[in-house]
Structure formats: C-alpha cells, structure tokens
Design a protein around this motif. Sequence first.
Motif, PDB file in Angstrom:
ATOM      1  N   ASP A 116      25.421 -79.220  11.622  1.00 18.70           N
ATOM      2  CA  ASP A 116      25.669 -80.187  12.691  1.00 18.70           C
ATOM      3  C   ASP A 116      27.066 -79.985  13.272  1.00 18.70           C
ATOM      4  OD1 ASP A 116      23.277 -81.131  11.763  1.00 18.70           O
ATOM      5  OD2 ASP A 116      24.009 -83.107  11.160  1.00 18.70           O
ATOM      6  N   SER A 139      16.774 -81.210  21.178  1.00 19.77           N
ATOM      7  CA  SER A 139      17.207 -82.010  20.033  1.00 19.77           C
ATOM      8  C   SER A 139      18.071 -81.190  19.088  1.00 19.77           C
ATOM      9  CB  SER A 139      15.983 -82.542  19.284  1.00 19.77           C
ATOM     10  OG  SER A 139      16.359 -83.262  18.136  1.00 19.77           O
ATOM     11  N   ARG A 142      21.486 -80.534  20.751  1.00 19.61           N
ATOM     12  CA  ARG A 142      22.289 -81.757  20.655  1.00 19.61           C
ATOM     13  C   ARG A 142      22.886 -81.899  19.254  1.00 19.61           C
ATOM     14  NH1 ARG A 142      18.409 -85.611  20.968  1.00 19.61           N
ATOM     15  NH2 ARG A 142      18.564 -86.026  18.751  1.00 19.61           N
ATOM     16  N   ARG A 143      22.100 -81.532  18.244  1.00 23.73           N
ATOM     17  CA  ARG A 143      22.566 -81.665  16.860  1.00 23.73           C
ATOM     18  C   ARG A 143      23.725 -80.727  16.549  1.00 23.73           C
ATOM     19  NH1 ARG A 143      21.853 -78.970  12.260  1.00 23.73           N
ATOM     20  NH2 ARG A 143      20.302 -77.531  13.134  1.00 23.73           N
ATOM     21  N   PRO A 147      29.905 -84.040  19.463  1.00 23.08           N
ATOM     22  CA  PRO A 147      29.909 -85.131  20.449  1.00 23.08           C
ATOM     23  C   PRO A 147      30.971 -84.893  21.519  1.00 23.08           C
ATOM     24  CG  PRO A 147      29.761 -86.006  18.227  1.00 23.08           C
ATOM     25  CD  PRO A 147      30.012 -84.530  18.085  1.00 23.08           C
ATOM     26  N   ARG A 150      29.086 -79.781  25.469  1.00 28.93           N
ATOM     27  CA  ARG A 150      28.196 -79.513  26.592  1.00 28.93           C
ATOM     28  C   ARG A 150      26.979 -78.691  26.172  1.00 28.93           C
ATOM     29  NH1 ARG A 150      31.242 -82.718  28.329  1.00 28.93           N
ATOM     30  NH2 ARG A 150      32.536 -82.636  30.212  1.00 28.93           N
ATOM     31  N   ILE A 151      25.867 -78.996  26.814  1.00 27.31           N
ATOM     32  CA  ILE A 151      24.696 -78.123  26.811  1.00 27.31           C
ATOM     33  C   ILE A 151      24.519 -77.657  28.251  1.00 27.31           C
ATOM     34  CG2 ILE A 151      22.208 -77.927  26.457  1.00 27.31           C
ATOM     35  CD1 ILE A 151      22.451 -80.226  24.410  1.00 27.31           C
ATOM     36  N   GLY A 194      20.274 -88.983  23.483  1.00 33.58           N
ATOM     37  CA  GLY A 194      21.498 -88.392  22.958  1.00 33.58           C
ATOM     38  C   GLY A 194      22.239 -87.486  23.898  1.00 33.58           C
ATOM     39  N   ILE A 195      21.797 -87.402  25.156  1.00 34.92           N
ATOM     40  CA  ILE A 195      22.483 -86.558  26.133  1.00 34.92           C
ATOM     41  C   ILE A 195      22.595 -87.298  27.462  1.00 34.92           C
ATOM     42  CG2 ILE A 195      21.810 -84.348  25.125  1.00 34.92           C
ATOM     43  CD1 ILE A 195      19.594 -84.177  27.222  1.00 34.92           C
ATOM     44  N   GLU A 215      26.088 -83.632  28.764  1.00 32.78           N
ATOM     45  CA  GLU A 215      27.092 -84.010  27.764  1.00 32.78           C
ATOM     46  C   GLU A 215      26.379 -84.541  26.542  1.00 32.78           C
ATOM     47  OE1 GLU A 215      30.944 -86.999  27.184  1.00 32.78           O
ATOM     48  OE2 GLU A 215      29.577 -87.264  28.882  1.00 32.78           O
ATOM     49  N   VAL A 216      26.831 -84.132  25.363  1.00 30.77           N
ATOM     50  CA  VAL A 216      26.283 -84.636  24.114  1.00 30.77           C
ATOM     51  C   VAL A 216      26.989 -85.940  23.773  1.00 30.77           C
ATOM     52  CG1 VAL A 216      26.016 -84.202  21.642  1.00 30.77           C
ATOM     53  CG2 VAL A 216      25.670 -82.338  23.303  1.00 30.77           C
TER      54      VAL A 216
END
Length: 218
Positions: A116, A139, A142-143, A147, A150-151, A194-195, A215-216
């Motif tokens: 993580d 998912s 994001r993990r 926090p 970026r994705i 979560g995003i 953004e996460v």
Amino acid sequence: MQMDRTNSRERDAIGVGQVVEAYARWAPVYDMVFGPIMESSRKAGVAAIPPSARSVLEVGVGTGISLPYYPREMRVTGIDLSPDMLERARERVRRSGLSNIDGLHEMDASALRLPDGSFDVAMAMYVMTVVPDPAAVMSELRRVVKPGGRIIAISHFAPDSHFRRALAAPLRPLWHWLGWNHSVTARSLAALPGIRMLSDRAAGLGGFYRLVEFEVLD
C-alpha cells in the motif's frame, strides 16, 4: 460497476489469457506500429506528472517505449502481463542505460503484488479500456498510490454524453474487434470510490486519446 465476483473472476481468467496471447503476437512489431501514433500521448502523460513526484508505477508498460521520457530523478517501476513485451522492455532499459528503472515485473494490474502507498503516481497508458475489470484495476492503483497522489489514465475512452454515444454507436463493432471496452468512460472511472477526477483533456490524434487525472483521497 458492481458484478458477481465469481463470474468476474471467470471473465478475468479468460481475458488475461487472451491478452497475453495477443501481445505475444504484437511484441515484435508493437513499437513500429504504435510508436509514432501514440508518441504525443505518451509524452503528454509523463508531462502531467507533478514535479514533486519521485516514484511512478507504470501499468501496462509493454515494450517500455515510454520509459525514456521519464526524468532521470523519477524512480519508475513497470508491470505488464506479457512476458514477451517485458523482455523487450528490459532490453530497452539495458540498451538505453536507464538507471532510474527500479524493476519490470510480470503482474496483473487487478491484483498487484505491491505494498500500500508505494508510489506518488500510477500511470496507465492505453490500459483502462482493455482490461477485463477496470474497477478492480482502479481499486488496486488507488491502494498502491499514496493519499494525495495521482492516477493518470490515457486511453480512447467511450463518450460520456448521450449524444456522443449515439454518434459513436456505429463504431462499436470496430471497438470490439480491437478489444476496447466501449462501456468505459472517464465519468465511470471518476464514480469509483476513493478518487477524485481533476481533469479530462485531449492527448493526441485530435482528441481521439484522452488524458484523465485523478487524485487519490485519504
């Protein structure tokens, strides 16, 4: 985008095998066929990485064609399902002396074997519309992204608006033949938990390819 998990796993297994088989065929000619067409999109994706980012996961790294574009101060890890594509990526790293590449691993993006919060950025170039389960991939991204990280997803996403979907409907058989999932839109990804979507803009071929930033969240 919820679905029966048993059926999802069955579809994933079939899809993964098909992807590996397809890219074994594409590996010898991939750069020649897709390199020039997608070059501007690849450069746009790397340029979108925040300057403060130091660790990047590239999902679907393929032959590593985008790896030389990353600044040398960024540490990059690449994953792909195709051992044939990864073999060419590793050769590219050796040939080009890319000392900022931490590893190139055979791995399923929907089940990452990574801790993580390992990365500042996850880069998904031409991935989200061809994977069997986009929600599972998002998912996992994001993990493994910290926090606030970026994705970045680049792909030919399906149109969001009803009008544009109607215009694009005749092209669906072509999308299916190419292996694109015509149900994946930027909005469908943004609706996942979560995003938060930050931007959606053109990234090559006159807007045919889109660059979407997320953004996460904590």
